[in-house]
Design a protein around this motif. Structure first.
Motif, PDB file in Angstrom:
ATOM      1  N   GLU A 141       0.998  -1.113   0.111  1.00 18.55           N
ATOM      2  CA  GLU A 141      -0.027  -0.078  -0.132  1.00 18.55           C
ATOM      3  C   GLU A 141       0.720   1.323  -0.213  1.00 18.55           C
ATOM      4  OE1 GLU A 141      -0.314  -2.630   2.001  1.00 18.55           O
ATOM      5  OE2 GLU A 141      -2.492  -3.130   2.294  1.00 18.55           O
ATOM      6  N   LYS A 142       2.046   1.236   0.741  1.00 17.79           N
ATOM      7  CA  LYS A 142       2.833   2.400   0.816  1.00 17.79           C
ATOM      8  C   LYS A 142       3.444   3.012  -0.482  1.00 17.79           C
ATOM      9  CE  LYS A 142       3.733   1.904   5.757  1.00 17.79           C
ATOM     10  NZ  LYS A 142       4.998   1.562   6.729  1.00 17.79           N
ATOM     11  N   PHE A 143       3.514   2.026  -1.397  1.00 22.78           N
ATOM     12  CA  PHE A 143       4.337   2.141  -2.660  1.00 22.78           C
ATOM     13  C   PHE A 143       3.408   2.098  -3.798  1.00 22.78           C
ATOM     14  CE2 PHE A 143       6.938  -0.143   0.323  1.00 22.78           C
ATOM     15  CZ  PHE A 143       7.958   0.786   0.765  1.00 22.78           C
ATOM     16  N   ILE A 144       2.097   1.896  -3.645  1.00 25.55           N
ATOM     17  CA  ILE A 144       1.247   1.711  -4.742  1.00 25.55           C
ATOM     18  C   ILE A 144       1.158   3.024  -5.691  1.00 25.55           C
ATOM     19  CG2 ILE A 144      -0.725   3.126  -3.709  1.00 25.55           C
ATOM     20  CD1 ILE A 144      -0.541  -0.126  -5.999  1.00 25.55           C
ATOM     21  N   ASP A 145       1.676   4.272  -5.248  1.00 26.32           N
ATOM     22  CA  ASP A 145       1.730   5.475  -6.129  1.00 26.32           C
ATOM     23  C   ASP A 145       3.351   5.784  -6.633  1.00 26.32           C
ATOM     24  OD1 ASP A 145      -1.149   6.260  -6.402  1.00 26.32           O
ATOM     25  OD2 ASP A 145      -0.985   6.679  -4.466  1.00 26.32           O
ATOM     26  N   THR A 146       4.215   4.775  -6.276  1.00 22.53           N
ATOM     27  CA  THR A 146       5.602   4.776  -6.710  1.00 22.53           C
ATOM     28  C   THR A 146       5.768   4.041  -7.967  1.00 22.53           C
ATOM     29  OG1 THR A 146       6.075   4.745  -4.344  1.00 22.53           O
ATOM     30  CG2 THR A 146       8.062   4.242  -6.014  1.00 22.53           C
ATOM     31  N   PRO A 147       6.534   4.599  -8.992  1.00 21.99           N
ATOM     32  CA  PRO A 147       6.891   3.967 -10.185  1.00 21.99           C
ATOM     33  C   PRO A 147       7.552   2.723  -9.790  1.00 21.99           C
ATOM     34  CG  PRO A 147       7.478   6.230 -10.297  1.00 21.99           C
ATOM     35  CD  PRO A 147       7.200   6.052  -8.961  1.00 21.99           C
ATOM     36  N   VAL A 148       7.020   1.630 -10.844  1.00 19.46           N
ATOM     37  CA  VAL A 148       7.306   0.240 -10.413  1.00 19.46           C
ATOM     38  C   VAL A 148       8.788  -0.071 -10.747  1.00 19.46           C
ATOM     39  CG1 VAL A 148       5.173  -0.783 -10.783  1.00 19.46           C
ATOM     40  CG2 VAL A 148       6.689  -0.662 -12.761  1.00 19.46           C
ATOM     41  N   LYS A 149       9.517   0.872 -11.413  1.00 17.16           N
ATOM     42  CA  LYS A 149      10.937   0.567 -11.726  1.00 17.16           C
ATOM     43  C   LYS A 149      11.848   0.867 -10.410  1.00 17.16           C
ATOM     44  CE  LYS A 149      11.606   5.648 -13.057  1.00 17.16           C
ATOM     45  NZ  LYS A 149      11.983   6.357 -14.320  1.00 17.16           N
ATOM     46  N   PHE A 150      11.181   1.330  -9.494  1.00 18.16           N
ATOM     47  CA  PHE A 150      11.828   1.256  -8.219  1.00 18.16           C
ATOM     48  C   PHE A 150      11.499   0.333  -7.322  1.00 18.16           C
ATOM     49  CE2 PHE A 150      11.546   5.978  -9.334  1.00 18.16           C
ATOM     50  CZ  PHE A 150      12.945   6.069  -9.573  1.00 18.16           C
ATOM     51  N   TYR A 151      10.676  -0.686  -7.869  1.00 18.85           N
ATOM     52  CA  TYR A 151      10.161  -1.771  -7.064  1.00 18.85           C
ATOM     53  C   TYR A 151      11.458  -3.001  -7.041  1.00 18.85           C
ATOM     54  CZ  TYR A 151       5.263  -0.626  -6.834  1.00 18.85           C
ATOM     55  OH  TYR A 151       4.058   0.034  -6.795  1.00 18.85           O
ATOM     56  N   SER A 152      11.170  -3.710  -5.561  1.00 19.83           N
ATOM     57  CA  SER A 152      12.213  -4.892  -5.849  1.00 19.83           C
ATOM     58  C   SER A 152      11.453  -5.991  -6.526  1.00 19.83           C
ATOM     59  CB  SER A 152      12.253  -5.430  -4.230  1.00 19.83           C
ATOM     60  OG  SER A 152      11.047  -5.731  -3.809  1.00 19.83           O
ATOM     61  N   SER A 153      12.214  -7.104  -6.811  1.00 18.90           N
ATOM     62  CA  SER A 153      11.763  -8.170  -7.477  1.00 18.90           C
ATOM     63  C   SER A 153      10.431  -8.949  -6.596  1.00 18.90           C
ATOM     64  CB  SER A 153      12.629  -9.206  -7.654  1.00 18.90           C
ATOM     65  OG  SER A 153      12.916  -9.739  -6.390  1.00 18.90           O
ATOM     66  N   GLY A 154      10.713  -8.834  -5.413  1.00 21.12           N
ATOM     67  CA  GLY A 154       9.420  -9.341  -4.540  1.00 21.12           C
ATOM     68  C   GLY A 154       8.108  -8.289  -4.559  1.00 21.12           C
ATOM     69  N   MET A 155       8.175  -7.168  -4.733  1.00 21.94           N
ATOM     70  CA  MET A 155       7.230  -6.078  -4.988  1.00 21.94           C
ATOM     71  C   MET A 155       6.597  -6.429  -6.304  1.00 21.94           C
ATOM     72  SD  MET A 155       8.822  -2.826  -3.160  1.00 21.94           S
ATOM     73  CE  MET A 155       7.669  -1.633  -3.398  1.00 21.94           C
ATOM     74  N   TYR A 156       7.514  -6.668  -7.088  1.00 22.65           N
ATOM     75  CA  TYR A 156       6.804  -6.922  -8.568  1.00 22.65           C
ATOM     76  C   TYR A 156       5.932  -8.120  -8.556  1.00 22.65           C
ATOM     77  CZ  TYR A 156       9.225  -4.009 -12.300  1.00 22.65           C
ATOM     78  OH  TYR A 156       9.475  -3.020 -12.960  1.00 22.65           O
ATOM     79  N   VAL A 157       6.494  -9.170  -7.994  1.00 23.80           N
ATOM     80  CA  VAL A 157       5.629 -10.401  -7.997  1.00 23.80           C
ATOM     81  C   VAL A 157       4.407 -10.405  -7.137  1.00 23.80           C
ATOM     82  CG1 VAL A 157       5.669 -12.854  -6.862  1.00 23.80           C
ATOM     83  CG2 VAL A 157       7.694 -11.783  -8.385  1.00 23.80           C
ATOM     84  N   ARG A 158       4.402  -9.598  -5.958  1.00 22.92           N
ATOM     85  CA  ARG A 158       3.347  -9.410  -5.186  1.00 22.92           C
ATOM     86  C   ARG A 158       2.211  -8.867  -5.794  1.00 22.92           C
ATOM     87  NH1 ARG A 158       3.803  -9.553   0.587  1.00 22.92           N
ATOM     88  NH2 ARG A 158       6.074  -9.923   1.369  1.00 22.92           N
TER      89      ARG A 158
END
Length: 403
Positions: A141-158
């Motif tokens: 939830e805290k990162f839902i408005d963050t560009p996904v290029k800054f996501y970790s691999s785990g966040m991508y999968v989630r």
């Protein structure tokens, strides 16, 4: 092949050829122009694959690296087209393939939810209705408005898995990506896959965990160098794959030599001798297993493994390790393994049992032979139920024990 009723995926003489270029740069390609096609090599990832997958089945697709598993999934989902042959598919498909596939790196998680779900066939109104549930499941939830290029691999999968399962697909295709998530999220995904199975959904799963194939799937397909070399019962297909992995000239497993040995039945018994369902942590439990052998069996042992529902090992031992010599067996025998106490944390557990020969080769194995539950009396995690005593020493007052 599966029967003709309720077939949701059918491949007919399906083949895929790729061109592998050997020139290392644009300059080399220009210099070789007009000198023939020696700089390019044709590679067949799949050849004449004929499969039928019926509705409601969970299929494990296994094979060595480079065997064509991912290529087959990409053709089933329509990402790449066959060189020859064709695919028939019925129903809505949701696929988890390459990490981040279907996501635009410069868009936020929120924007990618709408993009990905619309690609999978949902309307804007339907996505609005499911959006909060998707975000809650992904736990980002805290990162839902963050560009996904800054996501970790785990966040991508989630996020990708959350979208896939909330579009309510008829067919769910998963290519190994769940191995990226942490243990807690993998458990959450397994629970959702189990729910899909209970609802009669079709699941195609690529995994390198052969135990997962045996535990989750009711059918398996083995691909080797683009060819289907085995399909059917997961246990048989996994055994075939392991035989191939051992290589030519390797000594066959004892399981292949002694098909007459079998763990025919197993039971978990509680303190009162009745079948164990739910036990309190620390309670005694007994395992009974019936073993048969048509021919004389000597110098053998039994392996016992207790595991949590997610596969975490809680205990492992063999009768040999415990100093117990098993008597010669010809016919039928029942053995009993007593646990005077099971100090396990709350949760669902199962026992895997196996009969071993003298050199440790498996003669017969029964996964999830019995299942039992340790009652939830506290919220402690892990496997072992401990009773820690916490002493607070603040330097200003006598020490006290908090219980």
């Amino acid at each position: 092949m599966a029967g003709n009723d309720n077939i949701v995926i059918r491949t007919v003489d399906l083949s895929k050829r790729f061109t592998i270029r050997k020139d290392k740069s644009l300059k080399e390609r220009v210099l070789k122009r007009g000198r023939g096609r020696s700089h390019a090599e044709q590679f067949w990832a799949l050849r004449d694959v004929n499969l039928e997958i019926a509705s409601g089945h969970t299929i494990g697709l296994i094979g060595p690296n480079g065997s064509g598993k991912s290529t087959l999934l990409q053709m089933i989902t329509g990402i790449i087209t066959p060189t020859t042959g064709y695919i028939e598919r019925t129903g809505r498909v949701a696929a988890l393939l390459n990490l981040g596939a279907g996501f635009h790196p410069d868009l936020t998680g929120r924007e990618n939810v709408y993009l990905n779900a619309s690609i999978l066939g949902l309307t804007r109104k339907e996505i609005d209705r499911h959006f909060e549930a998707i975000v809650a499941f992904s736990e980002i939830e805290k990162f839902i408005d963050t560009p996904v290029k800054f996501y970790s691999s785990g966040m991508y999968v989630r996020l990708a898995f959350a979208v896939a399962v909330h579009v309510d697909p008829d067919i769910l295709i998963i290519d190994e990506v769940l191995a990226v998530g942490d243990e807690a999220f993998q458990r959450k995904c397994r629970d959702r896959i189990k729910l899909f199975q209970d609802r009669g959904k079709t699941i195609v799963l690529v995994t390198h965990s052969l135990d997962q194939v045996e535990q989750w799937c009711d059918r398996a397909i083995l691909l080797v160098k683009g060819d289907v070399v085995a399909e059917g019962n997961p246990k048989d297909v996994v055994a075939r794959f392991r035989e191939i992995q051992r290589g030519p000239g390797a000594r066959p497993s004892a399981g292949a030599q002694r098909t007459d040995v079998e763990i025919s039945a197993a039971r978990a018994l509680g303190p009162d001798g009745a079948p164990a369902g739910t036990l309190a942590s620390g309670s005694p439990m007994a395992l009974e297993c019936d073993i048969t052998s048509e021919q004389a069996l000597t110098d053998w042992s039994v392996r016992i493994e207790l595991r949590k529902a997610d596969g975490t090992l809680a205990h492992a031992s063999t009768t040999t390790q415990r100093g117990i010599a098993m008597p010669d067996l010809a016919g039928a025998m029942t053995i009993r393994i007593d646990f005077p106490a099971l100090p396990l944390a709350a949760g669902k557990y199962h026992a895997d049992l196996a009969v071993l020969e003298a050199q440790g080769q498996v003669l017969h194995e029964r996964k999830q032979a019995v299942r039992f539950i340790i009652a939830r009396e506290c919220e402690d995690g892990g496997v072992v139920a401990l009773d820690p005593r916490v002493t607070v020493v603040d330097g200003r007052a006598p020490a006290r024990v908090v219980e």
